[in-house]
Structures are given as structure tokens and as C-alpha cells.
Write a protein that holds these residues in place. Structure first.
Motif, short mmCIF file in Angstrom:
data_model
loop_
_atom_site.label_atom_id
_atom_site.label_comp_id
_atom_site.label_asym_id
_atom_site.label_seq_id
_atom_site.Cartn_x
_atom_site.Cartn_y
_atom_site.Cartn_z
N ILE A 284 108.04 -23.00 -20.50
CA ILE A 284 108.08 -21.83 -21.24
C ILE A 284 108.98 -21.53 -22.02
O ILE A 284 110.09 -21.35 -21.93
CB ILE A 284 107.86 -20.47 -20.08
CG1 ILE A 284 106.67 -20.77 -18.99
CG2 ILE A 284 107.74 -19.27 -20.96
CD1 ILE A 284 106.71 -19.78 -17.86
N GLY A 285 108.72 -21.38 -23.47
CA GLY A 285 109.58 -21.30 -24.28
C GLY A 285 110.15 -19.87 -24.55
O GLY A 285 111.34 -19.90 -24.77
N GLU B 77 112.54 -25.04 -13.99
CA GLU B 77 113.80 -24.28 -13.74
C GLU B 77 113.93 -23.08 -14.70
O GLU B 77 114.00 -23.50 -15.85
CB GLU B 77 115.05 -25.29 -13.76
CG GLU B 77 114.91 -26.41 -12.64
CD GLU B 77 115.44 -25.84 -11.59
OE1 GLU B 77 116.19 -24.94 -11.26
OE2 GLU B 77 114.96 -26.46 -10.42
N TRP B 78 114.15 -21.99 -14.12
CA TRP B 78 114.29 -20.87 -15.06
C TRP B 78 115.71 -20.91 -15.41
O TRP B 78 116.71 -21.05 -14.68
CB TRP B 78 114.06 -19.68 -14.45
CG TRP B 78 112.56 -19.25 -14.04
CD1 TRP B 78 111.98 -19.40 -12.91
CD2 TRP B 78 111.63 -18.80 -14.96
NE1 TRP B 78 110.72 -19.24 -13.08
CE2 TRP B 78 110.42 -18.76 -14.16
CE3 TRP B 78 111.79 -18.18 -16.17
CZ2 TRP B 78 109.25 -18.38 -14.49
CZ3 TRP B 78 110.80 -17.83 -16.68
CH2 TRP B 78 109.34 -17.81 -16.04
N GLY B 79 116.10 -20.50 -16.97
CA GLY B 79 117.06 -20.43 -17.45
C GLY B 79 117.95 -18.91 -17.15
O GLY B 79 117.44 -18.38 -15.91
N SER C 269 113.41 -18.41 -20.32
CA SER C 269 112.45 -19.54 -20.50
C SER C 269 112.84 -20.43 -19.28
O SER C 269 113.42 -19.98 -18.38
CB SER C 269 113.40 -20.31 -21.67
OG SER C 269 114.76 -20.86 -21.18
N CYS C 270 111.83 -21.10 -19.05
CA CYS C 270 111.53 -22.23 -17.94
C CYS C 270 111.39 -23.57 -18.36
O CYS C 270 110.22 -24.03 -19.25
CB CYS C 270 110.50 -21.92 -17.05
SG CYS C 270 110.40 -22.60 -15.55
N GLN C 271 112.20 -24.66 -17.98
CA GLN C 271 112.04 -26.09 -18.34
C GLN C 271 112.08 -26.81 -17.01
O GLN C 271 112.94 -26.77 -16.21
CB GLN C 271 113.29 -26.68 -19.16
CG GLN C 271 113.28 -25.79 -20.60
CD GLN C 271 114.28 -26.31 -21.31
OE1 GLN C 271 114.29 -27.75 -21.79
NE2 GLN C 271 115.30 -25.65 -21.75
N GLU C 272 111.02 -27.65 -16.88
CA GLU C 272 110.89 -28.40 -15.69
C GLU C 272 110.91 -27.95 -14.52
O GLU C 272 111.64 -28.32 -13.39
CB GLU C 272 111.92 -29.64 -15.94
CG GLU C 272 111.68 -30.59 -17.19
CD GLU C 272 112.73 -31.62 -17.00
OE1 GLU C 272 113.64 -31.69 -16.22
OE2 GLU C 272 112.60 -32.50 -17.96
#
Length: 307
Positions: free
Chosen positions: A59-60, A82-84, A77-80
Motif C-alpha cells: 500500500i503506497g 509491515e505497516w510504516g 503505508s504498508c510494505q511486505e
């Protein structure tokens, strides 16, 4: 029938949860335009600009208004998986039971969010925006219109088939009365999109396609709220011609947003509002290229004009 290419075709009244593609992905200069209504009973809702339509996609941009004892809007944002780190503001721009209009501008540095014409927050990129190719909406919200502005593939806005012809940069939130030059004038398949809202207590407003040099009004579109009619006419050589009032439905109501496209055809202007065909207006002036001015006046708020 007016058929817009991918990137210009709005989505109307989608069921929630919603997931849909952004054709060609996002890039700087584009924007995501959303109209909706906040229900009276609400806990939260979210909008995600995602790198794919499947659950679990990166999620950008995560946008989440939360209605609790500490009303706030959360950005993340969320990458792999994991939420930022969250960014949040406590200036809640949404009201229970009210309609809203939201634009996410794709800027060089990040996502700039405006709600009801007011700047809310800019969220700097954490994931390259070019990876984003889907929109997801969930939670307690009713959505009327979703539009990806400036989208589509190269060549989508060229003449051909049923594709509309649109050019120039969108105009956002112009004051009314508003007058602007129509780039290139009117010609076959040229389409103009106007979005806005009819304020409470409105009496009437008009949208005029004009010949700038003579001030002739070639196509006059005049919703009259107190009469519940939409009058069409032309003013040539200083004289009004015959009024037309027949419409398939009346979309112009106090306190309601509208999404209108007006297309120049061989024989007539075709007018669509909120995705439905409202009326046609047979040409009374054949030299399309001389129609070079759009005027809007009266009791209306305009949020967006695209030629």
C-alpha cells in the motif's frame, strides 16, 4: 452513446468494499477524485492506493478517518505486510451525515489531499508512485463517484471511435462567475467535464458555450432549482431562441454534487450527468471552431473543469 476510455470513465455508486484498477498506474500530475457521503453511524473508513488489486498488496498510501473519542485521520503505508510509521491529524474534515468531495493530487513529493476544497495533508512517498495501480475503499462510507484524472494510456485522448477528445490541464475550484478559453475551440467528439455542487438555497445557475468575439451563446444550460427544470437555449445576435425543457431526469438538487460531461456530436451536444444521459441539444450554430469560451455563473460551486 458516450463511452470514455480507461482512465476517464468514472465509477459510479460502487459497492463497498471496493477494489478497482488504475489503468496505466499513477504518475505525477494525475489526481484521484472521489465523491461520497459519510453515514450517521460510522466508526471508520479507509482508502488505499495499492500496488495491485489482491489482498496483501503493498500500500503506497493508506488514508483512514477514524470517528471515536479522538477523531482523527491516519496516513500510512504498508510494505511486505509491515505497516510504516503513522502520520495523523486531528482536524477531522468529514461530518456524519454529510456529503464530501475529496481529491488526492499526485505531486512530485507525495500525495496531497484536499477535502471539500480545503488542503488537509501531504503524505510523502515511501513507495515509488509508479508502482501504484489500484484503489481500495472499505469501511463505513457510501461512494457516489470515483474518477482517475489524467489517466489512461498514451493516445487514449485522441480522435477515434467513441473516445472523447480532452486536452489541457484541469482547472480546480475556480470562483464563480467563471470564464475560460476552450483550448482549440469545440469540434467533433470534444468533451468537457464539469463537476461541482449545488449549494443549499440555490435559485439557478447557467453553463454557457459562447463565441468570444460576438458573445453569442451557442448552448445555454440553465438549471432552475425553484422550478425543478433544466432550460436549454441559445442567444444569437442578441435574441433568445426557443427554450427546451424536456429531460430524462433532473440531477440538480440543493446540497448535491454533480458530475457532468458535455460532448459535441455531429448533430447535437449530448449531456450526461452522474453517468446517465440527461438530454441532447440540436446544434443551432454549425461553426464549432468559433465556440471558444465557457462561462459559468449563478448559484453553483465548481470544483473541477477539464477540456
Amino acid at each position: 452513446m458516450f463511452v470514455a476510455p480507461p482512465g476517464y470513465q468514472p465509477v459510479y455508486n460502487p459497492s463497498i468494499p471496493y477494489v478497482g484498477p488504475i489503468y496505466g498506474g499513477l504518475r505525477s500530475g494525475m489526481s484521484v477524485y472521489i465523491q461520497g457521503v459519510i453515514p450517521h453511524e460510522i466508526t471508520s473508513f479507509n482508502m488505499n492506493l495499492q500496488c495491485g488489486e489482491s489482498e496483501g498488496s503493498d500500500i503506497g498510501f493508506h488514508f483512514s478517518p477514524r470517528f471515536d473519542n479522538w477523531d482523527k485521520v491516519v496516513f500510512n503505508s504498508c510494505q511486505e505486510g509491515e505497516w510504516g510509521s503513522e502520520e495523523e491529524i486531528h482536524n477531522m474534515p468529514f461530518s456524519k451525515g454529510d456529503a464530501f468531495e475529496m481529491v488526492i493530487f499526485i505531486k512530485q513529493e507525495g500525495y496531497q489531499v484536499t477535502v471539500n476544497g480545503q488542503d488537509l495533508h501531504t503524505f510523502n512517498y515511501r513507495i515509488p508512485v509508479e508502482r501504484v495501480n489500484a484503489l481500495q475503499i472499505g469501511g463505513d462510507v457510501s461512494i457516489q463517484t470515483i474518477s482517475i484524472i489524467g489517466g489512461g494510456n498514451p493516445g487514449d485522448d485522441q480522435i477515434g471511435g467513441n473516445l472523447p477528445v480532452m486536452c489541457g490541464q484541469p482547472i480546480y475550484n475556480p470562483p464563480v462567475p467563471h470564464s475560460s478559453i476552450i483550448p482549440g475551440g469545440m469540434f467533433l467528439k470534444k468533451t468537457i467535464v464539469i463537476r461541482g455542487m449545488v449549494p443549499l438555497g440555490a435559485n439557478s445557475f447557467s453553463i454557457n458555450f459562447m463565441v468570444g468575439s460576438s458573445r453569442d451563446i451557442v448552448f445555454h444550460l440553465n438549471p432552475r432549482l425553484q422550478e425543478s427544470v433544466v432550460v436549454r437555449n441559445s442567444l444569437i445576435g442578441g435574441s433568445w431562441e426557443t427554450e427546451e425543457r424536456e429531460i430524462s431526469f433532473n440531477p440538480f438538487l440543493e446540497g448535491q454534487y454533480f458530475d457532468m460531461s458535455i460532448r459535441c456530436g455531429n448533430q447535437q451536444f449530448k449531456v450526461f450527468v452522474n453517468g446517465q444521459h440527461m438530454c441532447d441539444f440540436i446544434h443551432r450554430f454549425q461553426n464549432f471552431s468559433e465556440i471558444d469560451t465557457l462561462d459559468v455563473e449563478g448559484h453553483v460551486q465548481i470544483s473541477y473543469v477539464h477540456f
